[in-house]
Design an enzyme around this catalytic site. Structure first.
Site, short mmCIF file in Angstrom:
data_model
loop_
_atom_site.label_atom_id
_atom_site.label_comp_id
_atom_site.label_asym_id
_atom_site.label_seq_id
_atom_site.Cartn_x
_atom_site.Cartn_y
_atom_site.Cartn_z
N GLY A 23 9.02 2.46 7.47
CA GLY A 23 8.77 1.08 7.10
C GLY A 23 7.88 0.97 5.89
O GLY A 23 7.69 1.92 5.14
N ALA A 28 5.13 2.96 1.22
CA ALA A 28 6.39 2.83 1.95
C ALA A 28 6.86 4.21 2.36
O ALA A 28 6.64 5.19 1.65
CB ALA A 28 7.45 2.14 1.09
N ASP A 71 0.87 14.28 13.68
CA ASP A 71 1.05 14.25 12.22
C ASP A 71 -0.30 14.23 11.52
O ASP A 71 -0.55 13.41 10.63
CB ASP A 71 1.88 13.04 11.81
CG ASP A 71 2.49 13.21 10.41
OD1 ASP A 71 2.60 14.36 9.96
OD2 ASP A 71 2.84 12.19 9.79
N LEU A 111 0.81 -1.21 0.00
CA LEU A 111 0.00 0.00 0.00
C LEU A 111 0.85 1.26 0.00
O LEU A 111 0.39 2.32 -0.41
CB LEU A 111 -0.93 0.01 1.22
CG LEU A 111 -2.02 -1.06 1.25
CD1 LEU A 111 -2.76 -1.00 2.58
CD2 LEU A 111 -2.98 -0.88 0.10
N VAL A 149 4.03 -0.45 4.36
CA VAL A 149 2.65 -0.79 4.70
C VAL A 149 2.13 -1.75 3.64
O VAL A 149 2.19 -1.45 2.44
CB VAL A 149 1.76 0.46 4.79
CG1 VAL A 149 0.34 0.05 5.19
CG2 VAL A 149 2.33 1.45 5.79
#
Length: 800
Positions: A27, A23, A137, A21, A29
């Site tokens: 990391g 990056a 965020d 999905l 996803v």
């Protein structure tokens, strides 16, 4: 979603990975399916972070905190394993687009949708803050849009209120453009970051949702952070009903901002702010407090439906290693999904729960029964859209092609750029709804051998073109593809224009660009597009770029400034019939004024006479010119300059001298400054222009209604409907290519061969010279009661 890469593991924590999905720095996803058949978004932390003991401690604490949040507008954590070699965390999967993607592809959201969005995000933050956390965020990329409401995601850097920064103390945590001033001051040892920081970020997000632009602009990280800390936000394009609330949210002092609960109250009319009046959410919310089913604009539900359908149709996880099924018919030998096991942060497995078969998941078909938010309704809608209303089946979605828009959205011509962006977005919506294939009269091609565009042979053009959806779900009959719009801001600067042009040229999903708003950026952009043979259209630039390039790919859809003498000559010959015309040559306008005087001297109105009266560039003495005009017994005056201020001086001088004849000027004069400074002396002036007032065109009534409703304005800005026509002209060129996928070079050739009857004008090119027939684009206005009134095409104007 992207395919898995060779180095990706097949499964993580009992979840079968299906695709990527996204990056980021922390990391990757993945889209994954749990052992129970549920789809999840699974984030795997990079190994370099996992090696840090302090990071693991923080990750465990944050996973525990996020796992305790269960609010309706938060995406729940379903599993986590901080102790794994590569820590991971799984959350419910929401198939809707992010707010950033939705605005990029479909433009700013309607006021009603923004209010619902704000109320629900404020409710989500209220729960976050009540749990003693700060999200840190809040940005458009972390807001997902579902059929039943928005979802706030990604608590990867969520922190306990008052805690120290997640990483080193000299690193700013958050996203520039959406972080608060106190977040930006982390570098300089500023105070702690608390819940007011999230409220500031929410204000930025809502401003972006309402306008499509960040309130503190774009540019380098340092520049954006500086403006965030020291300058006021740009809320000029925000609907006035939202300005008081967003102004309060974006206060520099955290103590002056409302709480998240107060923001929600203001947006749901349950209370107000001392800094401004409450905003009524109206019928956008149901009695139960959730969004009404149609809270999203019509272009987005179809996109959600397509993604829901695609997710639900993914294959079941492959069985693990072991002997394969025996030969011969019989029951399906594949094992059914096993029990769902959640690995809790403390490493103790949760007791097994009865698994849901995939068939059972589909049968439930609701947001509560399926982790896919709105999945049941969305999947049904996607299936419904695969057949025409006449019952003829179609397989799969239509191919989707991207048209670019390069405009000055933050520089001196930002009003014109914004109007073109709005007009183009409405054109995409109308086209995708099956009702925007032509203007008032449609289109025709001079190449009688061209085929009708009815084939679906082309394929989807990648991630950049994945956002164009139908507005209203109109019939697919006669529409062989969908359109998407990609918008980039060149700020009217040559250097920025070169960068933006390069991005469009490199993006092979883009088949044409509407560009060249004006200024120094125009020539840079046209030269680059010409070299790449990427069709580029300009609807507002009056710079004569045609002669400056080899111009096969450049389509200037308006006359240059030197053609504006034609309406003067026609009007003073056939309407006012002036035999003696005075020409005022303004030295400050240089060549533009000189050209009009030259043309009118060569072809005097009514085949009469002209006299020329010059005002030096360094002088504003129009009194002497006005006296000379009266001495020449002129019946009409044409001011050939381009300055609204100097034109106002001229108008006042003529009025004071007692001149009562016809007074005319060209388009650059028709600005608020001229009307304001000239005052009553502007009354009766006739102005030649290259844009229309769509409100005066019966054929444009639907466009005007859509524009006013969608953008919350009373007046459609100049060049908005021209951009609408330009985009649909390009769409017609794509149709004319028949059943093949469009290609840039073929588009260049085809566009010069078709005639498109738009709302504002007919777009066509001379078959010999290949130049735009600009005579279709000259119009007249008359100042009446202090405002310009559209008279129509210059050869249709009548005497008042």
């Amino acid at each position: 979603m992207r395919p898995l890469r060779p180095g990706d593991p097949p499964s993580v924590g009992g979840h079968r990975l299906l695709g990527r999905l996204g990056a980021g720095g922390m990391g990757v996803v993945y889209l994954a399916r749990s052992a129970g058949g549920t789809l999840v978004a699974l984030k795997v932390i990079r190994a370099e972070y996992a090696a840090d003991h302090d990071f693991r401690t923080r990750f465990r604490r944050e996973a525990e905190a996020a796992g305790g949040l269960t609010g309706r507008w938060l995406v729940p954590v379903t599993a986590a394993e901080p102790a794994a070699r590569e820590p991971w965390l799984a959350t419910a999967f929401v198939p809707g687009p992010s707010l950033a993607e939705a605005v990029t592809l479909h433009g700013p959201l309607p006021d009603r949708t923004v209010r619902v969005l704000g109320a629900r995000l404020a409710e989500a933050l209220t729960e976050v803050h009540a749990a003693g956390l700060v999200h840190r965020d809040v940005k458009p990329g972390n807001v997902l849009l579902a059929l039943d409401g928005p979802r706030l995601i990604d608590f990867g850097i969520a922190r306990s209120a008052g805690a120290t920064a997640l990483t080193a103390s000299d690193v700013v945590i958050g996203s520039p453009g959406y972080l608060s001033p106190e977040q930006a001051r982390v570098r300089t040892g500023g105070g702690g970051v608390g819940p007011p920081s999230d409220v500031f970020s929410l204000g930025c997000v809502l401003a972006y949702a309402a306008t499509g632009r960040r309130p503190f602009g774009t540019g380098t990280v340092a520049a954006v952070i500086f403006r965030t800390v020291h300058e006021e936000p740009d809320l000029d394009a925000v609907p006035w009903t939202l300005v008081p609330l967003l102004t309060a949210c974006l206060a520099k002092d955290p103590a002056a901002r409302p709480t998240a609960q107060e923001v929600r109250a203001a947006l749901t009319d349950e209370g107000g702010l001392t800094a401004g009046e409450a905003v009524d959410a109206g019928d956008a919310l149901t009695d139960g407090g959730g969004p009404a089913p149609d809270w999203l604009p019509p272009s987005l539900p179809r996109l959600i439906a397509e993604r829901s359908s695609a997710a639900l149709s993914l294959p079941d996880p492959s069985p693990g290693p072991g002997p394969g099924p025996g030969p011969g018919p019989g029951p399906d030998p594949r094992p059914g999904p096993g029990p769902v096991t959640l690995v809790q942060p403390d490493g103790v497995p949760e007791p097994a729960r009865p698994a849901l078969s995939r068939r059972r998941v589909l049968a439930l078909g609701s947001a509560a029964g399926v982790v896919l938010t709105g999945g049941g309704l969305a999947a049904w809608a996607a299936t419904r859209s695969t057949a025409d209303r006449d019952g003829s089946a179609r397989s799969g979605p239509l191919p989707r092609y991207v048209i670019g828009l390069q405009a000055d959205l933050s520089g001196p011509d930002r009003a014109t750029g914004r109007a073109q962006e709005r007009g183009a977005r409405i054109a995409v919506s109308h086209f995708n709804a099956g009702s925007g294939g032509s203007g008032s009269g449609g289109s025709e091609s001079r190449d009688t051998t061209s085929q009708g565009a009815t084939s679906q042979g082309a394929t989807s053009q990648g991630a950049a073109s994945q956002g164009g959806g139908s507005q209203g779900g109109g019939s697919r009959a006669g529409r062989p593809f969908d359109l998407a719009l990609k918008v980039l801001d060149d700020a009217g600067k040559a250097k920025r224009a070169e960068e933006v042009t390069g991005r469009f040229v490199a993006d092979h999903d883009v088949y044409a660009v509407i560009a060249a708003t004006g200024g120094s950026a125009a020539e840079v952009a046209v030269a680059r597009y010409e070299k790449a043979l990427l069709p580029v259209l300009s609807v507002s630039s009056g710079t004569d770029l045609y002669a400056a390039t080899t111009t096969r790919a450049y389509f200037q859809l308006r006359p240059d400034e030197y053609a504006l003498a034609t309406p003067f000559i026609h009007y003073l010959t056939h309407v006012e019939k002036s035999r003696r015309t005075a020409l005022i040559d303004d030295g400050a306008a240089r060549r533009a004024s000189w050209q009009i005087v030259k043309d009118m001297s060569a072809y005097p109105p009514s085949q009469g006479t002209t006299t020329t009266h010059t005002v030096p560039a360094d002088s504003e003495d129009f009194d002497a010119v006005a006296a000379a005009v009266l001495a020449a017994d002129a019946q009409a005056v044409v001011y050939a300059g381009t300055s609204p201020h100097r034109a106002a001086r001229c108008a006042r001088a003529l009025a004071q001298a007692g001149f009562r004849g016809t007074r005319m000027a060209s388009q650059p004069v028709l600005e608020t400054a001229f009307l304001k400074e000239a005052g009553p002396a502007a009354e009766g002036w006739v102005i030649s222009a290259t844009y229309v007032d769509p409100a005066a065109l019966p054929a444009a009534a639907r466009f005007v209604e859509t524009y006013r409703k969608r953008f919350g304005v009373r007046t459609v800005e100049r060049y908005a409907v021209e951009a609408y026509d330009a985009l649909l002209f390009v769409a017609q060129g794509m149709r004319e290519l028949g059943g093949v996928e469009p290609e840039r070079g073929a588009m260049v050739r085809r566009l010069r061969q078709i005639t498109y009857r738009g709302l504002a004008k007919t777009i066509e090119f001379d078959p010999v010279t290949h130049e735009f027939r600009w005579v279709n684009s000259l119009f007249l206005y008359r100042v009446q009661n202090g405002v310009p009134v559209f008279l129509g095409h210059y050869d249709k104007a009548k005497k008042p």
